[in-house]
Design a protein around this motif. Structure first.
Motif, PDB file in Angstrom:
ATOM      1  N   ASP A 104      84.283  45.469  33.596  1.00 42.44           N
ATOM      2  CA  ASP A 104      85.363  45.562  34.451  1.00 42.44           C
ATOM      3  C   ASP A 104      84.823  47.101  35.088  1.00 42.44           C
ATOM      4  O   ASP A 104      84.773  47.677  36.138  1.00 42.44           O
ATOM      5  CB  ASP A 104      86.818  45.853  33.909  1.00 42.44           C
ATOM      6  N   ASN A 110      86.891  39.648  33.274  1.00 37.84           N
ATOM      7  CA  ASN A 110      87.744  39.452  34.222  1.00 37.84           C
ATOM      8  C   ASN A 110      89.313  39.775  33.916  1.00 37.84           C
ATOM      9  O   ASN A 110      89.749  40.998  35.328  1.00 37.84           O
ATOM     10  CB  ASN A 110      89.107  38.230  35.112  1.00 37.84           C
ATOM     11  N   TRP A 161      91.705  45.266  32.268  1.00 33.83           N
ATOM     12  CA  TRP A 161      91.878  46.504  32.949  1.00 33.83           C
ATOM     13  C   TRP A 161      92.262  47.444  32.643  1.00 33.83           C
ATOM     14  O   TRP A 161      92.662  47.903  31.657  1.00 33.83           O
ATOM     15  CB  TRP A 161      92.197  45.865  34.571  1.00 33.83           C
ATOM     16  N   VAL A 162      92.332  48.211  33.579  1.00 35.04           N
ATOM     17  CA  VAL A 162      93.977  49.290  33.482  1.00 35.04           C
ATOM     18  C   VAL A 162      95.146  48.850  32.723  1.00 35.04           C
ATOM     19  O   VAL A 162      95.779  48.824  33.063  1.00 35.04           O
ATOM     20  CB  VAL A 162      93.546  50.037  34.594  1.00 35.04           C
ATOM     21  N   LEU A 163      94.738  49.195  31.705  1.00 36.73           N
ATOM     22  CA  LEU A 163      96.628  49.482  31.449  1.00 36.73           C
ATOM     23  C   LEU A 163      97.487  50.106  31.009  1.00 36.73           C
ATOM     24  O   LEU A 163      98.805  50.980  30.780  1.00 36.73           O
ATOM     25  CB  LEU A 163      95.967  49.042  29.874  1.00 36.73           C
ATOM     26  N   ARG A 201      90.232  53.595  28.288  1.00 41.57           N
ATOM     27  CA  ARG A 201      89.995  52.488  27.719  1.00 41.57           C
ATOM     28  C   ARG A 201      89.479  51.642  26.275  1.00 41.57           C
ATOM     29  O   ARG A 201      88.573  52.071  26.318  1.00 41.57           O
ATOM     30  CB  ARG A 201      89.791  51.207  29.441  1.00 41.57           C
TER      31      ARG A 201
END
Lengths: 435, 442
Positions: free
Chosen positions: A253, A308, A311-313, A319
């Motif tokens: 990502d 895919n 992503w930003v949690l 991250r």
């Protein structure tokens, strides 16, 4: 409620009229009518049931389950203040701010009780207070405050998507990766014996030890997964391995991170080549064992999904690299197939280019990328193939050629967009070729 | 906040979590209520609730109102835009009610294009784009023309500090009811006209014009409009040929604040007007007052240069509440004219809303007592009373003429209690015509 209705209900005996309310624990209390009628639910009950409802102990209005006596008294206090018409907005606001100061437990109960009584202003007030508590806090803090059970498995915490397995795009991706593997394999044959020499024995052992399946092996900060036996066999040791090698470089990502990680990868590639040369017999062929194929497919799926999806949690934290555990119990056959898998997938990342961002990686440099995809139109799904060369990835928009004229818009869209929408353009990488 | 650790209940599930005896109450709230709580949070917090527990894992995908703020928790822009993309991609509710974007950093036009497309897909009812231009390095953000053609379900659109792109294709906002354009830069005058005329059901328009927005004459020609608020953010860049043209026959609420040396032309009568507020510097305010004679509540702060405020003959038959600002030199003239022409006036409020102009007016006893004082005025309120000569005379005049006066409320600006006492004494000694008058002094 109209004044007339209230007048009818008023018993003649008393100056002030009272309504009897019963909570689910059986306790009954007497409340002044004007105050009780401020709650829409009580008002509705009284009007609906006609005269006599709530007018005595025997036919007290029963309140919904979520209203306990403590909350009832709070709510009645609120109503008592607000039903007086002469108060200014400022007074009401000041009162509300003081009123809502309570511990979170009571706040939740209050919100619940007010909601069941349909007292919207109080519901809004308590919702805003709860939102203020939640805002800006990390999940751990929120769990502490509200005593939420920490019942998500590690796997669940890291997989924000659900049901992506069923997504046709992922199945597509599987097929494409399979083709890709085949092609890469062929190229490897041509490539190089010379690379073989750079085998790093230690890291092969490392890999093998993972592959040989130490159950629940923890590597650095990853934890073992317990659920989802379906995907148990080989969780992506690919990424696992990458993780261990790359010390937290985020391969998914983040373009920048991938760039940074590239420098580490050449060492990986050596490992891969060494593995690959061992893996003739387990090579994934079109006529391969369906079980194997399925497992590989699943791995690819997984990998793609992680690419895919991770992503930003939380925006504030670093991250976390994607963690996987190994519930390996791989047979030798699987081992070698896996190695091929490993190799081919790694090669996706390697050699200084990545795949377009919409799949989690970006293409750079002089690479030819062949994209085939599925696009949904009103009439149905349509396959197409695009083939183009990126000449200058730094230019914006990126330059490419060799695109069939009617597909140019699509390509441009893809390259400039980092978003996949259903029924728009859904692309996956089919093949990557080196120049 | 600390976890209460002194009492444990062993959870007999295989995972053998130890759960504190305190109950998880919030997760038991009904889903609609939880979603409305989450609607109050910025999107980053909404997304992070997915990690809380099983109950919350997918709750975030149904939140109906989303607010994306790229300055929240100082997230870098690239990550922010990817976050928004993926958030929208993963959202499961068929309809999102509100999308609110607060952008301040370098914002790619492509991103906005994609987000507008997303808004269209989710049938967003309310779309808000707010640009924070406080930092110098943020470039102006251009909204793509797909906004005009794409979003057919929009009911509310609010734009703040954006640049609108010109488009040759037709603009269409078939459902738009509320439009707010604050500090927006337009392609030109015709664009404004075509934008407003492509909103067939528009009811609420709020415009704040700024200097150099490429619009000279802002034309509002909207037959369905019910509420119009126009104001100007002052600054250099306006010229004398700037102004408004208003043609809104259904208008009920009109509010204009305009300190430019500009003009305002109203082209049609407004029979439904209820409330109007004019805080303007127009040379011929009478020209606009002529069209709002059906108004019920009126607030005026007009720069007057001549005796006649408006062509006499405009009687405000429905006017019930009148508020006049006392800052201007000729406010007394305005007051007397208005009193004369508002036969049914019930409530009069005089307020010092702006800094007092240097020249104060002189009291001139009118020839005849206005009819409203004799028969209908019930309340007088004065905020910012200073006790100057003309103010005293006004109060005296009203008190001795008003038959029906019930309540007089005077608020003074001064904090000196002696001065206040003086003022009170003066006022109390004035002769009162009405016997039932309540006097409140603050």
């Amino acid at each position: 409620m109209s004044e007339a209705d209230m007048a009818i209900i008023k018993p003649e005996m008393m100056m002030k009229s009272y309504i009897w309310l019963e909570t689910t624990d059986g306790s009954i209390q007497q409340v002044e009518q004007e105050i009780a009628m401020y709650c829409p639910m009580i008002c509705h009950e009284v009007l609906q049931k006609g005269l006599g409802a709530g007018s005595s102990k025997n036919c007290a209005i029963s309140l919904p389950q979520r209203v306990n006596p403590a909350m009832l008294s709070l709510i009645l206090d609120y109503c008592r203040f607000h039903q007086v018409p002469g108060r200014s907005n400022k007074e009401r606001k000041v009162h509300d701010e003081k009123f809502i100061r309570m511990d979170t437990k009571r706040l939740c109960e209050l919100a619940s009780a007010a909601d069941s009584l349909q007292l919207k202003p109080l519901v809004d007030l308590s919702s805003r207070a709860l939102a203020r508590i939640i805002e800006g806090k990390t999940p751990e803090e929120i769990r502490e405050i509200f005593h939420l059970p920490d019942d998500l498995t590690e796997e669940e915490k890291l997989e924000p998507l659900k049901n992506l397995m069923d997504d046709p795009r992922i199945r597509l991706l599987n097929r494409l990766y399979a083709k890709k593997r085949k092609e890469l394999k062929e190229r490897e044959k041509l490539k190089g014996k010379e690379v073989e020499e750079r085998v790093d024995e230690r890291s092969v052992d490392d890999l093998l030890s993972f592959i040989n399946g130490k159950d629940h092996k923890v590597v650095k900060t990853s934890k073992s997964k317990k659920k989802n036996k379906k995907r148990k066999e080989h969780k992506n040791k690919v990424s696992h391995n990458l993780h261990s090698k790359q010390q937290g470089v985020q391969i998914v990502d983040e373009t920048a991170a991938s760039l940074g990680g590239v420098s580490n990868l050449p060492s990986m590639e050596e490992d891969i080549f060494s593995l690959k040369t061992d893996s003739e017999d387990g090579y994934v062929d079109d006529g391969m064992d369906p079980v194997l194929k399925e497992m590989l497919d699943r791995e690819v799926e997984d990998f793609a999904r992680r690419l895919n999806s991770s992503w930003v949690l939380s925006s504030g934290q670093e991250r976390q690299p994607v963690h996987f555990s190994i519930n390996g119990n791989g047979a030798t056959r699987r081992l070698t197939a896996f190695q091929v898998m490993l190799g081919s997938l790694i090669l996706l990342m390697v050699f200084g280019w990545q795949v377009p961002e919409f799949c989690g990686v970006t293409v750079k440099g002089n690479s030819r990328v062949r994209i085939s995809g599925l696009t949904g139109t009103e009439g149905g799904d349509e396959w197409f193939d695009l083939s183009y060369i990126i000449l200058d990835e730094a230019s914006d928009p990126p330059k490419y050629d060799n695109v069939p004229a009617d597909r140019e818009d699509l390509v441009r869209d893809v390259l400039s967009s980092t978003l996949l929408f259903p029924f728009e353009l859904q692309l996956c990488i089919s093949e990557l070729e080196l120049l | 906040i600390s976890i209460s650790c002194h009492c444990f209940v062993r959870n007999f599930k295989t995972r053998s979590h130890i759960v504190s005896y305190k109950m998880d109450l919030i997760s038991k709230l009904p889903e609609a209520l939880l979603l409305s709580i989450l609607s109050l949070l910025p999107a980053q917090d909404v997304a992070s609730t997915m990690l809380l527990s099983k109950r919350w894992r997918f709750l975030w995908t149904s939140v109906p109102r989303l607010e994306y703020d790229d300055s929240y928790q100082s997230i870098e822009y690239g990550r922010f835009s990817r976050f928004v993309d993926r958030f929208l991609f993963l959202h499961e509710a068929p309809v999102i009610e509100t999308l609110h974007f607060k952008l301040g950093k370098t914002c790619g036009g492509e991103d906005i294009r994609v987000w507008i497309r997303a808004a269209d897909k989710f049938c967003v009812r309310e779309l808000i784009f707010e640009i924070d231009s406080s930092s110098n390095d943020s470039p102006p953000i251009l909204l793509p023309s797909s906004l005009y053609t794409g979003c057919r379900m929009l009911v509310t659109l609010k734009l703040n500090k954006v640049i609108l792109e010109d488009t040759s294709s037709s603009i269409a906002f078939p459902s738009l009811k509320t439009l707010s354009l604050v500090s927006v830069e337009y392609p030109g005058d015709e664009f404004v006209s075509s934008l407003l005329s492509s909103c067939p059901v528009l009811e609420d328009l709020h415009v704040e014009q700024r200097p150099y927005d490429n619009v000279t004459i802002f034309t509002v020609r909207v037959p369905s409009l019910k509420s119009l608020v126009l104001s100007i953010i002052m600054g250099k860049g306006f010229s004398v040929i700037d102004g408004f043209v208003i043609d809104t026959p259904s208008l009920e609420w009109l509010d204009i604040v305009d300190y430019r040396n500009a003009f305002c032309i109203i082209e049609n009568d407004m029979p439904k007007i209820m409330t109007a507020r004019f805080d303007v510097n127009y040379k011929h305010p009478g020209e606009i007052l002529r069209y709002i004679t059906s108004v019920k509540r009126l607030y005026l702060c007009l720069l007057l240069t001549s005796e006649n405020v408006y062509p006499s003959g405009s009687i405000f038959y429905c006017l019930v509440h009148l508020k006049i600002c006392t800052c201007m030199t000729k406010w007394l003239n305005l007051l007397m004219c208005m009193l004369r022409d508002s036969p049914k006036l019930k409530s009069l409020k005089l307020e010092q809303c702006h800094i007092l102009q240097a020249w104060r007016p002189c009291w001139k006893e009118p020839n005849s007592v206005p009819e409203c004082l004799l028969s209908s005025l019930e309340a007088l309120e004065w905020v910012g009373y200073e006790g100057t000569e003309e103010e005293k005379e006004v109060v005296a005049f009203i008190l001795r003429s008003a038959n029906c006066l019930e309540k007089v409320s005077i608020c003074s600006n001064s904090t000196d209690p002696c001065k206040k006492l003086e003022l009170v004494k003066e006022l109390l000694f004035l002769s009162r015509c009405s016997s039932t008058c309540n006097f409140i002094f603050d």
